[in-house]
Write an enzyme that holds these catalytic residues in place. Structure first.
Site, PDB file in Angstrom:
ATOM      1  N   HIS A  79      34.255 -16.473  34.608  1.00  0.00           N
ATOM      2  CA  HIS A  79      33.728 -15.806  35.810  1.00  0.00           C
ATOM      3  C   HIS A  79      33.720 -14.291  35.594  1.00  0.00           C
ATOM      4  CE1 HIS A  79      33.314 -14.315  39.877  1.00  0.00           C
ATOM      5  NE2 HIS A  79      34.485 -13.719  39.787  1.00  0.00           N
ATOM      6  N   ASP A 108       6.617   5.132  29.484  1.00  0.00           N
ATOM      7  CA  ASP A 108       7.437   3.951  29.149  1.00  0.00           C
ATOM      8  C   ASP A 108       8.795   4.453  28.687  1.00  0.00           C
ATOM      9  OD1 ASP A 108       8.473   1.414  28.121  1.00  0.00           O
ATOM     10  OD2 ASP A 108       6.377   0.747  28.113  1.00  0.00           O
ATOM     11  N   TRP A 144      39.507 -12.128  31.561  1.00  0.00           N
ATOM     12  CA  TRP A 144      38.431 -11.281  30.996  1.00  0.00           C
ATOM     13  C   TRP A 144      39.023 -10.103  30.250  1.00  0.00           C
ATOM     14  CZ3 TRP A 144      36.459  -6.268  31.622  1.00  0.00           C
ATOM     15  CH2 TRP A 144      37.114  -5.470  32.563  1.00  0.00           C
ATOM     16  N   SER A 172      23.652  -4.919  22.213  1.00  0.00           N
ATOM     17  CA  SER A 172      22.594  -4.817  23.214  1.00  0.00           C
ATOM     18  C   SER A 172      22.826  -3.618  24.137  1.00  0.00           C
ATOM     19  CB  SER A 172      22.546  -6.117  24.013  1.00  0.00           C
ATOM     20  OG  SER A 172      21.946  -5.919  25.257  1.00  0.00           O
ATOM     21  N   SER A 173      24.069  -3.465  24.608  1.00  0.00           N
ATOM     22  CA  SER A 173      24.368  -2.351  25.512  1.00  0.00           C
ATOM     23  C   SER A 173      24.166  -1.015  24.834  1.00  0.00           C
ATOM     24  CB  SER A 173      25.825  -2.392  25.962  1.00  0.00           C
ATOM     25  OG  SER A 173      26.032  -3.432  26.823  1.00  0.00           O
ATOM     26  N   HIS A 256      38.440   1.093  31.242  1.00  0.00           N
ATOM     27  CA  HIS A 256      38.357   1.935  32.415  1.00  0.00           C
ATOM     28  C   HIS A 256      37.011   2.633  32.557  1.00  0.00           C
ATOM     29  CE1 HIS A 256      39.729   3.166  36.171  1.00  0.00           C
ATOM     30  NE2 HIS A 256      39.053   4.264  35.955  1.00  0.00           N
ATOM     31  N   GLU A 258      34.434   1.447  31.522  1.00  0.00           N
ATOM     32  CA  GLU A 258      33.561   0.318  31.871  1.00  0.00           C
ATOM     33  C   GLU A 258      33.427   0.149  33.389  1.00  0.00           C
ATOM     34  OE1 GLU A 258      31.630  -1.799  30.290  1.00  0.00           O
ATOM     35  OE2 GLU A 258      31.311  -3.204  31.939  1.00  0.00           O
ATOM     36  N   TYR A 260      33.507   2.401  35.574  1.00  0.00           N
ATOM     37  CA  TYR A 260      32.596   3.438  36.069  1.00  0.00           C
ATOM     38  C   TYR A 260      31.180   3.181  35.614  1.00  0.00           C
ATOM     39  CZ  TYR A 260      36.534   5.550  38.088  1.00  0.00           C
ATOM     40  OH  TYR A 260      37.625   5.725  38.878  1.00  0.00           O
ATOM     41  N   SER A 271      22.335   7.053  46.643  1.00  0.00           N
ATOM     42  CA  SER A 271      21.878   8.425  46.900  1.00  0.00           C
ATOM     43  C   SER A 271      20.367   8.502  47.028  1.00  0.00           C
ATOM     44  CB  SER A 271      22.322   9.358  45.764  1.00  0.00           C
ATOM     45  OG  SER A 271      23.719   9.298  45.625  1.00  0.00           O
ATOM     46  N   HIS A 305      46.617   3.486  33.623  1.00  0.00           N
ATOM     47  CA  HIS A 305      47.051   3.055  34.962  1.00  0.00           C
ATOM     48  C   HIS A 305      46.888   1.546  35.139  1.00  0.00           C
ATOM     49  CE1 HIS A 305      42.783   4.029  36.674  1.00  0.00           C
ATOM     50  NE2 HIS A 305      42.854   2.789  36.282  1.00  0.00           N
ATOM     51  N   HIS A 306      46.233   0.900  34.182  1.00  0.00           N
ATOM     52  CA  HIS A 306      46.193  -0.562  34.209  1.00  0.00           C
ATOM     53  C   HIS A 306      47.452  -1.137  33.579  1.00  0.00           C
ATOM     54  CE1 HIS A 306      41.931  -0.739  35.366  1.00  0.00           C
ATOM     55  NE2 HIS A 306      41.824   0.369  34.664  1.00  0.00           N
ATOM     56  N   THR A 331      35.302  11.436  43.878  1.00  0.00           N
ATOM     57  CA  THR A 331      34.784  10.256  44.568  1.00  0.00           C
ATOM     58  C   THR A 331      34.668  10.542  46.060  1.00  0.00           C
ATOM     59  OG1 THR A 331      35.971   8.974  42.925  1.00  0.00           O
ATOM     60  CG2 THR A 331      35.025   7.755  44.756  1.00  0.00           C
ATOM     61  N   LYS A 334      31.602  12.492  46.955  1.00  0.00           N
ATOM     62  CA  LYS A 334      30.384  11.674  47.063  1.00  0.00           C
ATOM     63  C   LYS A 334      30.283  11.026  48.431  1.00  0.00           C
ATOM     64  CE  LYS A 334      29.178  10.696  42.431  1.00  0.00           C
ATOM     65  NZ  LYS A 334      27.768  10.957  42.613  1.00  0.00           N
ATOM     66  N   ARG A 453      47.936 -12.956  40.648  1.00  0.00           N
ATOM     67  CA  ARG A 453      46.563 -13.353  40.369  1.00  0.00           C
ATOM     68  C   ARG A 453      46.550 -14.414  39.264  1.00  0.00           C
ATOM     69  NH1 ARG A 453      44.166  -8.160  36.987  1.00  0.00           N
ATOM     70  NH2 ARG A 453      42.279  -9.417  36.934  1.00  0.00           N
TER      71      ARG A 453
END
Ligand SMILES: [Cu+2]
Lengths: 533, 382
Positions: A79, A108, A144, A172-173, A256, A258, A260, A271, A305-306, A331, A334, A453
Site C-alpha cells: 500500500h 513541448d 515501505w 524513471s523519476s 524526508h 521525498e 516534500y 496557489s 527526526h524520523h 510552511t 504559505k 502502527r
C-alpha cells in the site's frame, strides 16, 4: 536517422496524433504522456486503495478475521510503496507534463523521447513489484521504509525483485526531473522571466532538483541491500561489523526530501486555484517562492527526526529537533498567504476550489501534528503509533491527493474541451471530505492512547475508533469511483468549455483553445499575454 | 492551566464526536499522564504544543472562514487588489518563530533530563527477539544467580482467532512480566538479537529501539506500584503485533522478596535437571513450549510456511541425528529467523522440546532426550 527524416517526422505530427495503440506507445507529445501518467497514477491509486481497504477490513474488529499477519505486512508495505511511488509521484509528473509547457509557453518538453521512456518504465517497474506478491515467500513485508536487517537478512527471497523495481522507478523519476529542469530552464517563452512563472512551475522546478539529489541515494541504499543479500557484504548487518542505523540515515536522507517531493507541487496547484476562485492575485508571490526554496533546503537537514528513538547522541537529537521546528516557519508563510489571498476576494466554490480549501485546512492540521512530532520528548510517545499514521495521511491524502484532484477538476475542461458535471464533482468532494476525516481523525486518538502502527490486531481499548476509521476508509475508497465516472463522462462530452474556462483564471494555458490542440505554442505567445502572477 | 488542559481537550473533542470521554476506556482520546516524572513532563509538553496549535488554528481558520462567509461573489462583493505587504509578511514570519523558541526551551530541558541515565540503582538488560523480550538482571555480586527470562505473549491463539471470548488484557499480557522496584532508578540497557524492535511503555514515556549490535540506554523511576503495559513499536516481522510488554512495579521490599524467590527457583531447576525425564512428561511439556515458542513460524502440525519457515514434519534435521536437532535448537541457524534457544529455555525445557519435535507431526524417532544430555551438549561448548 537523417536530418531530413527528422524534419518530415515533425511535419507529420502537424496532422494530429497517430491512431491506435502505437500512438500511446511511441508518443513523444507532452499532452499524451501527461495523460498516460495520470491514468497510470489513477490505476495505482485504486490498487493501493484496494490494499488499504484490506487493511481496514482486518482492523475493523479486534482479532484476526480475514488475513494472516504475514499477508497483512505485505499489504501495509505494498500500500505504502504503491501510493508513494505509483500514485502520488506519477500524478504530479503527469500534471507537470501537461501543464509546464502550456504554462511557460513552450511547444513541448525539452527531451520528448526521454519523456516517453520515463513513462514506459513505470508499468514495468510496478508489474515487477506487484508480481512479488505471487512469488514463493510472498512480497515485501517490511514496510515501505524497509528497515534493515528486516529487509535484508530476514527478508523474503522476492526482495531482489523489489530492489530491481525500485531501481527502475528511480531511473524513471530522475529522467522525469531532468526533463522538467531542462524544459523550465531552456524553453520559457520570451518574456516569461523566472519571477513571472506560475508557482506550479516554480514548485516543480524545486521538486525536480530534490528528486535528482535524493533518488541516487535511494538507489545506493537498495544496492547496498542487494550486496548484503547476495554478495556477502555487511553494510547493515551488525554481526559482520555493519550498522543497521546507517540504513535509516541513508533511507531518510532520501525519505524526508521525498515527502516534500510529494507536497511542493501541491503547493503550486493550490496557489493557482485559490486566486482563480477568489478573483484576486495570489498574495505574496515572492515570499511563496522563497518559502518553497527554504522548505526544500531544510528538507535536507531534518531527516533524523524520523529516528528520534534510535538512540542518537543528545546533540544530534537537539539539532534535528530545532531544524524540524524551523520548517514550520516557511510552511506557515504559505498557509497565511493562501488565507490572505482569500481575504477580501470575491469567492465562488466550484469543485476545484472546494478541494483547494479542504487542502489548506487539512494539510495545515497535518502540519500541526508535524510540529508536535518535532518535539523530541513528545515524539518518544508518538513515534511509530497511529498518531504518526494520522499525521502523514493528513498531509498526503487531504494534502497531496486532494491537490491532485483539485488540479484534475480545474484543468479537465482545458484537457477535454468539456465542462465536467459540477453536481457530481461536489458530491465527490463532500463524500471524500467526510470519508477522509472519519478515516484519519480517530487515528490521532488511537495513537495517543497507545496503538502501535503496522499491527494486524489490537487490544480491546482500541476497538471503537478502529471501526469508525474503517467505515470512513470504505466511504472514502468507494467515493473515488465517482471521480472515475466524472472524468469519463467529461471526456465523452458535456457543456462546451470556453478557452478561458474560469472567470478568474490567469496564465498562458487559458489563452489556447479548449481542448488544448495537440500542438501548442509552436510559435511563442505574445509577450503581452505574460503577466506577473 | 495545564491540569485543566486535559479536561478542556476532552470536552472539546468529545462534543465533536457526540460522546463523552471517559465514559468507557475505549474512548480514550489522549496520551496517558503516566507514572513517572518523565511521563508527566512529556505530557505537559504535548499539551502545551497542542494548545499552541489550537490557538494558531483558531486564528488562521477563523480568518479563512470569515472570508469564506463574507467575501463571496454571491454577496456582490468586489475583489480587492492588494497582493503583498512586506510588513505583514515579516510579522507572520517572526511570530511563529518566537512561538517555536518558546516551545524549544522546555523541550530541550526535558530531553536533557531524559538523557541522564547516570547513578542507576538497578540495571536491567532488555533484548528483543522475533517475537519476545528477554530481561536480564545485572547482578550486584557474582555469588548471586543471574536472573534472566523470556517474556512471551500469553493470549491464546483461540482468542486471537475469535474462537473464544477475548480477555480484558487481550494482546497486552505475557507469561513472565518484567518486575522492577518502585522509587528506584532503574536503567535499561537495550539491544536486539535479530531485527530492530522498540520497547515502549506509554505510562513511562519510554520508547527506545533495540538494535542488533548497539546498546541503547534509558531509565525510569516508577512512583506507583502497579501493572504497566506496552507493545513492541517497531515493525519486526510477522508477529510484530504480538510481542507485548508487561511490567510489574513492586514496592522495594516486595521486589526484594521476588528477587530472592527467583534465586531459589534457579537453584531448584539445576537440581531437577539432574533427574531422568519420562516420555510422557517430555511430550506434555514439549507441546506447551511448542505452542508458545514455535507455532508462529512452524505452524500447528509442524507444517511450516515454506520456503521461509520449513516444515518440521518429516524434516531431516528433526528426525535424523539427535545432535543435529540439538544444535538447531541450542544454537539456532545463524542468519535466519531460527533463533538460538540455548539460553531462552532451561535444560529441562530444551530436552522436552527436542523430544517433542522428534516424536510429533508424524516424526517417530522414539528417543527421549534428557536434560543431562542437553547440559552435556552445551557444556561441551558446541
Ligand atoms: Cu518487535
Amino acid at each position: 536517422m537523417s536530418a531530413t527524416h527528422t524534419i518530415s517526422d515533425a511535419h507529420d505530427h502537424h496532422h494530429g496524433p497517430a491512431k491506435g495503440l502505437t500512438r500511446w506507445l511511441y508518443t513523444t507529445n507532452h499532452k499524451d504522456i501527461g495523460s498516460l501518467y495520470l491514468w497510470f497514477s489513477f490505476t495505482m491509486f485504486l490498487l493501493g486503495g484496494a490494499f488499504a481497504l484490506v487493511i481496514r477490513a482486518e482492523l475493523f474488529q479486534p482479532g484476526l478475521q480475514f488475513i494472516e499477519p504475514a499477508f497483512f505486512n505485505q499489504m501495509t508495505t505494498m500500500h505504502g510503496l504503491i501510493m508513494v511511488f505509483g500514485a502520488v509521484m506519477p500524478a504530479f509528473v503527469g500534471l507537470a507534463n501537461w501543464l509546464i509547457p502550456l504554462m511557460i509557453g513552450a511547444p513541448d518538453m525539452a527531451l520528448p523521447r526521454m519523456n516517453n521512456w520515463s513513462f514506459w518504465l513505470l508499468p514495468f517497474a510496478f508489474t515487477i513489484m506487484v508480481s512479488t506478491m505471487f512469488m514463493e515467500g510472498g512480497g515485501p513485508n517490511f514496510g515501505w521504509t524497509f528497515y534493515a536487517p528486516l529487509s535484508t537478512t530476514y527478508a523474503p527471497p522476492s526482495t531482489t525483485f523489489f530492489i530491481f523495481a525500485v531501481h527502475v522507478m528511480g531511473a524513471s523519476s530522475i529522467m522525469g526531473s531532468i526533463n522538467v529542469i531542462a524544459t523550465i530552464l531552456n524553453m520559457r517563452a520570451p518574456g516569461m522571466t523566472f519571477m513571472k512563472m506560475p508557482l506550479f512551475v516554480w514548485t516543480w522546478l524545486i521538486t525536480a532538483y530534490l528528486l535528482i539529489a535524493v533518488m541516487p541515494v535511494l538507489a545506493g541504499v537498495v544496492t547496498m541491500m542487494l550486496f548484503d543479500i547476495h554478495f556477502g557484504t555487511s553494510f547493515f548487518n551488525a554481526a559482520g561489523g555493519g550498522d543497521p542505523v546507517l540504513f535509516q540515515h541513508l533511507f531518510w536522507f532520501f525519505g524526508h526530501p521525498e515527502v516534500y517531493i510529494m507536497i511542493l507541487p501541491a503547493f503550486g496547484i493550490v496557489s493557482a486555484i485559490i486566486p482563480t476562485f477568489a478573483r484576486k492575485r495570489l498574495f505574496g508571490y515572492d515570499s511563496m517562492v522563497y518559502a518553497t526554496a527554504s522548505i526544500a533546503f531544510l528538507s535536507f537537514i531534518v531527516w533524523a527526526h524520523h529516528m528520534f528513538t534510535v538512540g542518537m547522541p543528545l546533540a544530534g537529537q537537539l539539532f534535528f529537533m530545532y531544524a524540524t521546528m524551523l520548517i514550520a516557519v516557511p510552511t506557515g508563510v504559505k498557509v497565511f498567504n493562501w488565507v490572505a489571498t482569500m481575504f477580501r476576494g470575491a469567492m465562488t466554490f466550484e469543485t476545484p476550489m472546494l478541494f483547494a480549501i479542504a487542502f489548506v485546512v487539512l494539510f495545515t492540521m497535518g502540519g500541526f501534528t508535524g510540529v508536535m512530532l518535532a518535539i523530541t520528548p513528545a515524539d518518544f510517545q508518538y513515534h511509530d503509533t497511529y498518531f504518526v499514521v494520522a499525521h502523514f495521511h493528513y498531509v498526503l491524502v487531504p494534502g497531496a491527493v486532494f491537490s491532485i484532484m483539485a488540479a484534475a477538476y480545474y484543468w479537465l475542461p482545458k484537457w477535454t474541451g468539456y465542462m465536467y458535471d459540477e453536481t457530481l464533482g461536489k458530491l465527490h468532494f463532500w463524500l471524500s471530505f467526510i470519508g477522509v476525516n472519519l478515516l484519519f481523525f480517530p487515528q490521532h486518538f488511537l495513537g495517543l492512547a497507545g496503538m502501535p502502527r503496522r499491527i494486524p490486531d489490537y487490544a480491546l481499548q482500541f476497538a471503537n475508533f478502529n471501526w469508525i476509521s474503517s467505515v470512513g476508509g470504505f466511504l472514502f475508497g468507494f467515493s473515488q469511483l465517482i471521480l472515475l465516472f466524472v472524468v469519463i463522462k467529461c471526456i465523452r462530452g458535456g457543456k462546451k468549455a470556453t478557452d478561458q474556462v474560469w472567470e478568474g483564471a490567469q496564465g498562458l494555458e487559458w489563452t489556447v483553445p479548449s481542448p488544448a490542440p495537440y500542438h501548442t505554442f509552436e510559435t511563442p505567445p505574445d509577450p503581452k499575454l505574460i503577466h506577473a502572477q | 492551566m495545564l491540569s485543566k488542559a486535559k479536561l478542556w481537550l476532552s470536552l472539546a473533542l468529545s462534543t465533536l464526536l457526540f460522546w463523552s470521554a471517559g465514559l468507557h476506556a475505549a474512548w480514550d482520546l489522549n496520551m496517558p499522564r503516566g507514572v513517572t516524572q518523565m511521563s508527566r513532563d512529556t505530557y505537559d509538553l504535548h499539551m502545551t504544543i497542542f494548545w499552541w496549535c489550537v490557538a494558531i488554528g483558531v486564528v488562521v481558520f477563523g480568518a479563512m472562514f470569515w472570508s469564506i462567509i463574507n467575501h463571496r461573489k454571491s454577496k456582490g462583493v468586489q475583489p480587492a487588489t492588494f497582493h503583498e505587504s512586506t510588513k505583514v509578511e515579516i510579522i507572520w514570519t517572526i511570530i511563529p518563530f518566537l512561538i517555536l523558541i518558546a516551545m524549544a526551551i522546555p523541550a530541550t530541558r526535558v530531553l536533557t533530563a531524559a538523557y541522564d541515565a547516570s547513578e542507576s540503582e538497578l540495571d536491567v538488560q532488555i533484548i528483543g527477539y522475533q517475537w519476545r523480550w528477554e530481561y536480564r538482571y545485572m547482578r550486584e555480586n557474582m555469588d548471586e544467580e543471574e536472573v534472566s527470562f523470556f517474556s512471551v505473549l500469553s493470549t491464546s491463539r483461540e482468542e486471537i482467532n475469535n474462537g473464544i471470548e477475548k480477555g480484558e488484557n487481550y494482546l497486552l499480557e505475557v507469561d513472565r512480566p518484567l518486575v522492577i522496584p518502585t522509587e528506584t532508578k532503574v536503567r535499561f540497557l537495550m539491544t536486539s538479537a535479530d531485527v530492530i524492535h522498540a520497547w515502549w511503555v506509554p505510562d513511562f514515556a519510554i520508547k527506545k529501539d533495540t538494535i542488533p549490535g548497539f546498546i541503547n540506554e534509558t531509565w525510569v523511576i516508577v512512583e506507583e506500584p502497579g501493572i504497566y503495559r506496552g507493545q513492541c513499536a517497531e515493525l519486526c516481522g510477522m508477529e510484530h503485533g504480538f510481542m507485548p510488554i508487561e511490567v510489574h512495579a513492586l514496592a522495594p521490599a516486595d521486589y526484594q522478596a521476588w528477587y530472592a524467590e527467583q534465586q531459589a527457583g534457579i537453584r531448584q531447576v539445576r537440581e531437577l535437571a539432574a533427574a531422568e525425564m519420562s516420555m510422557e512428561d517430555a511430550m506434555a511439556q514439549g507441546e506447551t513450549i511448542y505452542n508458545r515458542n514455535c507455532v508462529a513460524c512452524h505452524q500447528p502440525g509442524g507444517v511450516g510456511m515454506p520456503p521461509v519457515f520449513p516444515a518440521l514434519a518429516g524434516s531431516v534435521k528433526a528426525t535424523g541425528d539427535v545432535a543435529v536437532t540439538m544444535d538447531t535448537l541450542v544454537n539456532g541457524v545463524p542468519g535466519t529467523a531460527m533463533a538460538a534457544y540455548g539460553r531462552q529455555l532451561n535444560p529441562i525445557e530444551l530436552a522436552s522440546i527436542i523430544t517433542y519435535v522428534r516424536n510429533s507431526f508424524g516424526n517417530n524417532t522414539g528417543d527421549v532426550v534428557q536434560p543431562a544430555d542437553v547440559n552435556a551438549y552445551i557444556e561441551g561448548g558446541q
